[in-house]
Motif scaffolding. Sequence first.
Motif, PDB file in Angstrom:
ATOM      1  N   LEU A  85     -13.478   3.236   1.492  1.00  0.00           N
ATOM      2  CA  LEU A  85     -13.812   1.815   1.485  1.00  0.00           C
ATOM      3  C   LEU A  85     -14.220   1.395   2.894  1.00  0.00           C
ATOM      4  CD1 LEU A  85     -10.633   0.580  -0.438  1.00  0.00           C
ATOM      5  CD2 LEU A  85     -12.887   0.996  -1.424  1.00  0.00           C
ATOM      6  N   THR A  86     -15.390   0.822   3.017  1.00  0.00           N
ATOM      7  CA  THR A  86     -15.871   0.321   4.300  1.00  0.00           C
ATOM      8  C   THR A  86     -16.117  -1.168   4.156  1.00  0.00           C
ATOM      9  OG1 THR A  86     -16.938   2.421   4.786  1.00  0.00           O
ATOM     10  CG2 THR A  86     -17.729   0.523   6.013  1.00  0.00           C
ATOM     11  N   GLY A  87     -15.697  -1.944   5.141  1.00  0.00           N
ATOM     12  CA  GLY A  87     -16.049  -3.357   5.149  1.00  0.00           C
ATOM     13  C   GLY A  87     -15.101  -4.294   4.441  1.00  0.00           C
ATOM     14  N   PHE A  88     -13.911  -3.826   4.053  1.00  0.00           N
ATOM     15  CA  PHE A  88     -12.961  -4.754   3.419  1.00  0.00           C
ATOM     16  C   PHE A  88     -12.142  -5.458   4.495  1.00  0.00           C
ATOM     17  CE2 PHE A  88     -10.586  -0.825   3.784  1.00  0.00           C
ATOM     18  CZ  PHE A  88      -9.351  -1.253   4.257  1.00  0.00           C
ATOM     19  N   ASP A  89     -11.563  -6.586   4.146  1.00  0.00           N
ATOM     20  CA  ASP A  89     -10.719  -7.350   5.058  1.00  0.00           C
ATOM     21  C   ASP A  89      -9.376  -6.641   5.203  1.00  0.00           C
ATOM     22  OD1 ASP A  89      -9.036  -9.187   6.317  1.00  0.00           O
ATOM     23  OD2 ASP A  89      -9.756 -10.890   5.151  1.00  0.00           O
ATOM     24  N   PRO A  90      -8.972  -6.251   6.430  1.00  0.00           N
ATOM     25  CA  PRO A  90      -7.702  -5.552   6.628  1.00  0.00           C
ATOM     26  C   PRO A  90      -6.468  -6.363   6.202  1.00  0.00           C
ATOM     27  CG  PRO A  90      -9.041  -5.478   8.621  1.00  0.00           C
ATOM     28  CD  PRO A  90      -9.746  -6.371   7.656  1.00  0.00           C
ATOM     29  N   ALA A  91      -6.623  -7.665   6.020  1.00  0.00           N
ATOM     30  CA  ALA A  91      -5.492  -8.497   5.585  1.00  0.00           C
ATOM     31  C   ALA A  91      -4.998  -8.072   4.199  1.00  0.00           C
ATOM     32  CB  ALA A  91      -5.892  -9.969   5.574  1.00  0.00           C
ATOM     33  N   PHE A  92      -5.851  -7.432   3.408  1.00  0.00           N
ATOM     34  CA  PHE A  92      -5.432  -6.958   2.088  1.00  0.00           C
ATOM     35  C   PHE A  92      -4.293  -5.941   2.185  1.00  0.00           C
ATOM     36  CE2 PHE A  92      -9.982  -7.843   0.764  1.00  0.00           C
ATOM     37  CZ  PHE A  92      -9.675  -8.916  -0.049  1.00  0.00           C
ATOM     38  N   LEU A  93      -4.293  -5.165   3.248  1.00  0.00           N
ATOM     39  CA  LEU A  93      -3.342  -4.057   3.362  1.00  0.00           C
ATOM     40  C   LEU A  93      -1.881  -4.505   3.323  1.00  0.00           C
ATOM     41  CD1 LEU A  93      -5.239  -1.925   6.000  1.00  0.00           C
ATOM     42  CD2 LEU A  93      -5.086  -1.531   3.529  1.00  0.00           C
ATOM     43  N   ALA A  94      -1.588  -5.675   3.875  1.00  0.00           N
ATOM     44  CA  ALA A  94      -0.214  -6.178   3.900  1.00  0.00           C
ATOM     45  C   ALA A  94       0.303  -6.470   2.490  1.00  0.00           C
ATOM     46  CB  ALA A  94      -0.130  -7.433   4.761  1.00  0.00           C
ATOM     47  N   ARG A  95      -0.607  -6.734   1.556  1.00  0.00           N
ATOM     48  CA  ARG A  95      -0.224  -7.068   0.186  1.00  0.00           C
ATOM     49  C   ARG A  95      -0.382  -5.914  -0.791  1.00  0.00           C
ATOM     50  NH1 ARG A  95      -3.471 -10.886  -2.330  1.00  0.00           N
ATOM     51  NH2 ARG A  95      -5.236 -10.393  -1.033  1.00  0.00           N
ATOM     52  N   LEU A  96      -0.944  -4.807  -0.347  1.00  0.00           N
ATOM     53  CA  LEU A  96      -1.308  -3.717  -1.249  1.00  0.00           C
ATOM     54  C   LEU A  96      -0.118  -2.939  -1.802  1.00  0.00           C
ATOM     55  CD1 LEU A  96      -3.522  -2.018  -2.593  1.00  0.00           C
ATOM     56  CD2 LEU A  96      -3.585  -0.640  -0.501  1.00  0.00           C
ATOM     57  N   GLY A  97       0.812  -2.598  -0.954  1.00  0.00           N
ATOM     58  CA  GLY A  97       1.896  -1.701  -1.350  1.00  0.00           C
ATOM     59  C   GLY A  97       1.787  -0.425  -0.552  1.00  0.00           C
ATOM     60  N   PRO A  98       2.547   0.611  -0.901  1.00  0.00           N
ATOM     61  CA  PRO A  98       2.595   1.837  -0.098  1.00  0.00           C
ATOM     62  C   PRO A  98       1.230   2.533  -0.001  1.00  0.00           C
ATOM     63  CG  PRO A  98       4.052   2.001  -2.021  1.00  0.00           C
ATOM     64  CD  PRO A  98       3.385   0.682  -2.089  1.00  0.00           C
ATOM     65  N   HIS A  99       0.823   2.783   1.239  1.00  0.00           N
ATOM     66  CA  HIS A  99      -0.462   3.426   1.497  1.00  0.00           C
ATOM     67  C   HIS A  99      -0.489   3.947   2.925  1.00  0.00           C
ATOM     68  CE1 HIS A  99      -0.968  -0.521   3.319  1.00  0.00           C
ATOM     69  NE2 HIS A  99      -1.823   0.073   4.137  1.00  0.00           N
ATOM     70  N   LYS A 100      -1.493   4.735   3.215  1.00  0.00           N
ATOM     71  CA  LYS A 100      -1.836   5.134   4.578  1.00  0.00           C
ATOM     72  C   LYS A 100      -3.323   4.892   4.717  1.00  0.00           C
ATOM     73  CE  LYS A 100       1.775   8.535   5.170  1.00  0.00           C
ATOM     74  NZ  LYS A 100       2.127   9.901   5.511  1.00  0.00           N
ATOM     75  N   ILE A 101      -3.780   4.702   5.942  1.00  0.00           N
ATOM     76  CA  ILE A 101      -5.205   4.476   6.141  1.00  0.00           C
ATOM     77  C   ILE A 101      -5.745   5.370   7.246  1.00  0.00           C
ATOM     78  CG2 ILE A 101      -5.274   2.109   5.284  1.00  0.00           C
ATOM     79  CD1 ILE A 101      -5.277   1.185   8.221  1.00  0.00           C
ATOM     80  N   GLY A 102      -7.018   5.667   7.130  1.00  0.00           N
ATOM     81  CA  GLY A 102      -7.801   6.310   8.170  1.00  0.00           C
ATOM     82  C   GLY A 102      -8.922   5.351   8.496  1.00  0.00           C
ATOM     83  N   LEU A 106      -8.483   5.120   2.411  1.00  0.00           N
ATOM     84  CA  LEU A 106      -7.227   4.556   1.945  1.00  0.00           C
ATOM     85  C   LEU A 106      -6.542   5.648   1.139  1.00  0.00           C
ATOM     86  CD1 LEU A 106      -5.393   2.033   1.446  1.00  0.00           C
ATOM     87  CD2 LEU A 106      -6.775   1.644  -0.609  1.00  0.00           C
ATOM     88  N   TYR A 107      -5.350   6.061   1.567  1.00  0.00           N
ATOM     89  CA  TYR A 107      -4.611   7.145   0.916  1.00  0.00           C
ATOM     90  C   TYR A 107      -3.489   6.551   0.081  1.00  0.00           C
ATOM     91  CZ  TYR A 107      -6.935   9.897   4.534  1.00  0.00           C
ATOM     92  OH  TYR A 107      -7.865  10.469   5.351  1.00  0.00           O
ATOM     93  N   LEU A 108      -3.492   6.862  -1.208  1.00  0.00           N
ATOM     94  CA  LEU A 108      -2.465   6.363  -2.123  1.00  0.00           C
ATOM     95  C   LEU A 108      -1.754   7.553  -2.763  1.00  0.00           C
ATOM     96  CD1 LEU A 108      -4.600   3.661  -3.981  1.00  0.00           C
ATOM     97  CD2 LEU A 108      -3.135   3.342  -1.972  1.00  0.00           C
ATOM     98  N   LYS A 109      -0.431   7.585  -2.655  1.00  0.00           N
ATOM     99  CA  LYS A 109       0.337   8.647  -3.318  1.00  0.00           C
ATOM    100  C   LYS A 109       0.332   8.450  -4.828  1.00  0.00           C
ATOM    101  CE  LYS A 109       2.178  11.177   0.010  1.00  0.00           C
ATOM    102  NZ  LYS A 109       1.937  12.590   0.133  1.00  0.00           N
ATOM    103  N   ARG A 110       0.533   7.208  -5.253  1.00  0.00           N
ATOM    104  CA  ARG A 110       0.560   6.887  -6.686  1.00  0.00           C
ATOM    105  C   ARG A 110      -0.175   5.567  -6.900  1.00  0.00           C
ATOM    106  NH1 ARG A 110       4.620   8.863 -10.109  1.00  0.00           N
ATOM    107  NH2 ARG A 110       3.429   7.674 -11.622  1.00  0.00           N
ATOM    108  N   LEU A 111      -1.099   5.569  -7.819  1.00  0.00           N
ATOM    109  CA  LEU A 111      -1.874   4.371  -8.105  1.00  0.00           C
ATOM    110  C   LEU A 111      -0.998   3.251  -8.658  1.00  0.00           C
ATOM    111  CD1 LEU A 111      -4.770   3.300  -8.033  1.00  0.00           C
ATOM    112  CD2 LEU A 111      -5.043   4.126 -10.383  1.00  0.00           C
ATOM    113  N   ASP A 112       0.008   3.607  -9.459  1.00  0.00           N
ATOM    114  CA  ASP A 112       0.859   2.577 -10.055  1.00  0.00           C
ATOM    115  C   ASP A 112       1.880   1.987  -9.082  1.00  0.00           C
ATOM    116  OD1 ASP A 112       2.550   4.778  -9.963  1.00  0.00           O
ATOM    117  OD2 ASP A 112       3.158   4.652 -12.062  1.00  0.00           O
ATOM    118  N   HIS A 113       1.899   2.467  -7.847  1.00  0.00           N
ATOM    119  CA  HIS A 113       2.807   1.913  -6.838  1.00  0.00           C
ATOM    120  C   HIS A 113       2.152   0.825  -5.992  1.00  0.00           C
ATOM    121  CE1 HIS A 113       5.603   5.676  -6.834  1.00  0.00           C
ATOM    122  NE2 HIS A 113       5.590   5.042  -7.989  1.00  0.00           N
ATOM    123  N   VAL A 114       0.860   0.587  -6.201  1.00  0.00           N
ATOM    124  CA  VAL A 114       0.175  -0.449  -5.425  1.00  0.00           C
ATOM    125  C   VAL A 114      -0.197  -1.615  -6.332  1.00  0.00           C
ATOM    126  CG1 VAL A 114      -0.704   1.161  -3.693  1.00  0.00           C
ATOM    127  CG2 VAL A 114      -2.127   0.584  -5.673  1.00  0.00           C
TER     128      VAL A 114
END
Length: 137
Positions: A85-102, A106-114
């Motif tokens: 994903l390029t160009g999204f607002d980083p403010a989304f990350l605080a509300r997303l749930g468990p993740h890591k970013i490069g 966007l790295y998600l261990k489980r889709l149902d956890h976000v």
Amino acid sequence: MAEPKTTATTASTAEFLDSVADPVRRADAIAACDLVAEVTGAAPVMWGAAIVGFGAYHYRYATGREGDWPAVGLSPRKAALVLYLTGFDPAFLARLGPHKIGKSCLYLKRLDHVDQAVLREMVASAFRATDGKTITS
């Protein structure tokens, strides 16, 4: 200058996703593919051997290197489901749930956890910011 290695292909996205060995990662990848297709309205296309892309943008670096890349992409890697994903607002990350970013990953261990609503917003934002555009740096 070398040609980009990862380009759009005619390979089947369904066959690729069905071939993911881990059943949880496979289910997450299929669900993510459906989610991105619904949000973007774009059909999934294989990019290289392991990325499912939706839409495309052209990039051009100051070095002269340029090419095309999916506006939104995903890949079911061994350790995580990766969304490009390029160009999204980083403010989304605080509300997303468990993740890591490069940088644009966007790295998600489980889709149902976000939070699916937040993920949809991120995908829509990234797609609007890049699809059909030329991005220079």
